[in-house]
Scaffold this motif. Structure first.
Motif, short mmCIF file in Angstrom:
data_model
loop_
_atom_site.label_atom_id
_atom_site.label_comp_id
_atom_site.label_asym_id
_atom_site.label_seq_id
_atom_site.Cartn_x
_atom_site.Cartn_y
_atom_site.Cartn_z
N ALA A 129 0.81 -1.22 0.00
CA ALA A 129 0.00 0.00 0.00
C ALA A 129 0.85 1.27 0.00
CB ALA A 129 -0.94 -0.01 1.20
N ASP A 130 1.99 1.22 0.69
CA ASP A 130 2.81 2.43 0.79
C ASP A 130 3.34 2.89 -0.56
OD1 ASP A 130 3.97 -0.08 1.05
OD2 ASP A 130 5.83 0.71 1.88
N GLU A 131 3.47 1.97 -1.51
CA GLU A 131 4.00 2.31 -2.84
C GLU A 131 2.93 2.70 -3.85
OE1 GLU A 131 7.51 -0.35 -4.34
OE2 GLU A 131 6.19 -1.57 -3.09
N LEU A 132 1.68 2.31 -3.56
CA LEU A 132 0.62 2.40 -4.57
C LEU A 132 0.45 3.82 -5.12
CD1 LEU A 132 -2.11 0.05 -3.09
CD2 LEU A 132 -0.80 -0.30 -5.19
N PHE A 133 0.47 4.81 -4.23
CA PHE A 133 0.15 6.17 -4.65
C PHE A 133 1.28 6.82 -5.44
CE2 PHE A 133 -2.53 5.35 -0.95
CZ PHE A 133 -3.76 5.44 -1.58
N GLU A 134 2.46 6.22 -5.41
CA GLU A 134 3.54 6.72 -6.27
C GLU A 134 3.40 6.18 -7.68
OE1 GLU A 134 7.14 5.59 -4.25
OE2 GLU A 134 6.37 6.52 -2.40
N LEU A 135 2.65 5.10 -7.81
CA LEU A 135 2.55 4.42 -9.11
C LEU A 135 1.36 4.88 -9.93
CD1 LEU A 135 3.37 0.87 -7.74
CD2 LEU A 135 4.75 2.12 -9.42
N ALA A 136 0.28 5.32 -9.28
CA ALA A 136 -0.95 5.61 -10.04
C ALA A 136 -1.84 6.58 -9.29
CB ALA A 136 -1.73 4.31 -10.28
N HIS A 137 -2.75 7.19 -10.06
CA HIS A 137 -3.88 7.91 -9.48
C HIS A 137 -4.99 6.88 -9.28
CE1 HIS A 137 -5.99 11.75 -8.75
NE2 HIS A 137 -7.05 11.03 -9.06
N PHE A 138 -5.78 7.02 -8.23
CA PHE A 138 -6.83 6.04 -7.94
C PHE A 138 -8.21 6.66 -8.10
CE2 PHE A 138 -4.76 2.17 -6.48
CZ PHE A 138 -3.45 2.61 -6.48
N ILE A 139 -9.06 5.97 -8.83
CA ILE A 139 -10.42 6.45 -9.05
C ILE A 139 -11.39 5.42 -8.48
CG2 ILE A 139 -12.14 7.09 -10.77
CD1 ILE A 139 -9.34 7.55 -12.48
N GLY A 140 -12.15 5.86 -7.49
CA GLY A 140 -13.12 4.97 -6.85
C GLY A 140 -14.50 5.21 -7.42
N ILE A 153 -12.65 7.78 2.58
CA ILE A 153 -11.32 7.86 1.95
C ILE A 153 -10.49 9.01 2.52
CG2 ILE A 153 -12.05 6.78 -0.21
CD1 ILE A 153 -11.83 9.80 -1.33
N SER A 154 -10.92 9.55 3.66
CA SER A 154 -10.22 10.71 4.22
C SER A 154 -8.80 10.35 4.67
CB SER A 154 -11.01 11.29 5.40
OG SER A 154 -11.20 10.30 6.37
N ALA A 158 -5.33 13.07 -0.77
CA ALA A 158 -6.42 13.69 -1.56
C ALA A 158 -6.04 13.92 -3.02
CB ALA A 158 -6.83 15.01 -0.90
N ASP A 159 -4.77 14.22 -3.28
CA ASP A 159 -4.37 14.51 -4.66
C ASP A 159 -4.18 13.25 -5.48
OD1 ASP A 159 -2.22 13.87 -2.98
OD2 ASP A 159 -0.78 14.80 -4.34
N LYS A 160 -4.28 12.10 -4.85
CA LYS A 160 -4.06 10.84 -5.56
C LYS A 160 -5.33 10.00 -5.71
CE LYS A 160 0.41 10.86 -6.32
NZ LYS A 160 0.94 10.69 -7.69
N VAL A 161 -6.42 10.51 -5.14
CA VAL A 161 -7.65 9.72 -5.12
C VAL A 161 -8.83 10.59 -5.56
CG1 VAL A 161 -9.24 8.40 -3.67
CG2 VAL A 161 -6.78 8.29 -3.24
N THR A 162 -9.64 10.08 -6.46
CA THR A 162 -10.86 10.77 -6.88
C THR A 162 -12.02 9.79 -6.78
OG1 THR A 162 -9.53 11.96 -8.52
CG2 THR A 162 -11.92 12.13 -8.72
N LEU A 163 -13.13 10.28 -6.23
CA LEU A 163 -14.34 9.47 -6.22
C LEU A 163 -15.22 9.90 -7.38
CD1 LEU A 163 -15.41 9.30 -2.47
CD2 LEU A 163 -14.28 7.55 -3.86
#
Ligand code: ATP
Ligand code: MG
Length: 215
Positions: A129-140, A153-154, A158-163
């Motif tokens: 999990a610690d590496e995930l946000f360096e690899l991609a943007h996440f869209i839920g 998702i708080s 915030a800059d790596k995750v969009t709902l």
């Protein structure tokens, strides 16, 4: 597809991982909606190898899930399918999927990982999990029956995750499998070719999975 429309702009690659047992119109609508909203150049569907979160049930052979994903995405010029998770030995972890795609596609590729909002809420429990946000943007993507809640998702950057809400499609693979087992129709929940493939291979009929296909 080797270059994006604007010179110098990275290729925007959506990544939709899943068991796809079977792939259904919820998956396809989510991929299409995210592609439109984020201006993606391509969405790659990545069927899992051994689904480590689903060891409590029999999963159909990887080749059937791969073929169904190819059949369902063939008509969309932006949709592709990758075998990286099927061909990597051992359990499938999203961190490995993203690393393999980066290695294949090069550094001029931005990855947008598309997932259900329910799965996103538990993302920090994922392996690596610690590496995930360096690899991609996440869209839920919101899914029917699972209300979208920013508080869920708080704890994520915030800059790596969009709902994002996708049109409410109350479709799940579990429901499709149960319908087939009960002799109920799955027409229009999945593409026509998926209905045909399930019938042809006798998937989801009994409790057990069919043998892998002969070459
Ligand atoms: P199962 O019922 O076996 O868990 P599923 O329908 O959830 O299957 P998966 O292959 O597990 O399908 O899902 C792949 C990805 O698609 C996951 O990120 C999941 O959250 C998302 N997803 C599944 N169904 C929908 C839907 N109806 N709308 C939007 N996203 C969905
Ligand atoms: Mg699921």
């Amino acid at each position: 597809p080797l270059a994006s429309n604007e010179p110098g702009r990275p290729w925007r690659l959506g990544v939709m991982g899943g068991t796809f047992d079977p792939i259904h119109h919820g998956h396809l609508v989510a991929g299409s909606e995210v592609a439109a909203k984020f201006g993606l150049d391509e969405v790659v569907f990545v069927p899992t190898g051994t689904p480590w979160q689903k060891k409590n049930r029999v999963v159909s052979p990887a080749e059937d899930r791969y073929l169904m994903t190819v059949i369902a995405t063939a008509s969309n010029p932006k949709f592709t399918v990758s075998r990286v998770d099927i061909e990597r030995p051992g359990d499938t972890y999203t961190v490995d999927t993203l690393k393999d795609l980066h290695a294949q596609r090069g550094t001029e590729t931005d990855l947008y990982f598309i997932t259900g909002a329910d799965a996103l809420a538990s993302i920090l429990t994922w392996h690596g999990a610690d590496e995930l946000f360096e690899l991609a943007h996440f869209i839920g993507c919101s899914r029917p029956g699972v209300p979208l809640d920013e508080r869920d998702i708080s704890h994520l950057p915030a800059d790596k995750v969009t709902l994002m809400e996708v049109p409410a499609l109350a479709i799940s693979s579990t429901d499709c499998r149960e319908r087939v087992a009960e002799g109920l129709p799955i027409w229009y929940l999945v593409p026509d070719g998926i209905v045909q493939h399930i019938n042809k291979r006798g998937l989801y009929r009994g409790g057990s999975s069919p043998e892998p296909k002969e070459p």
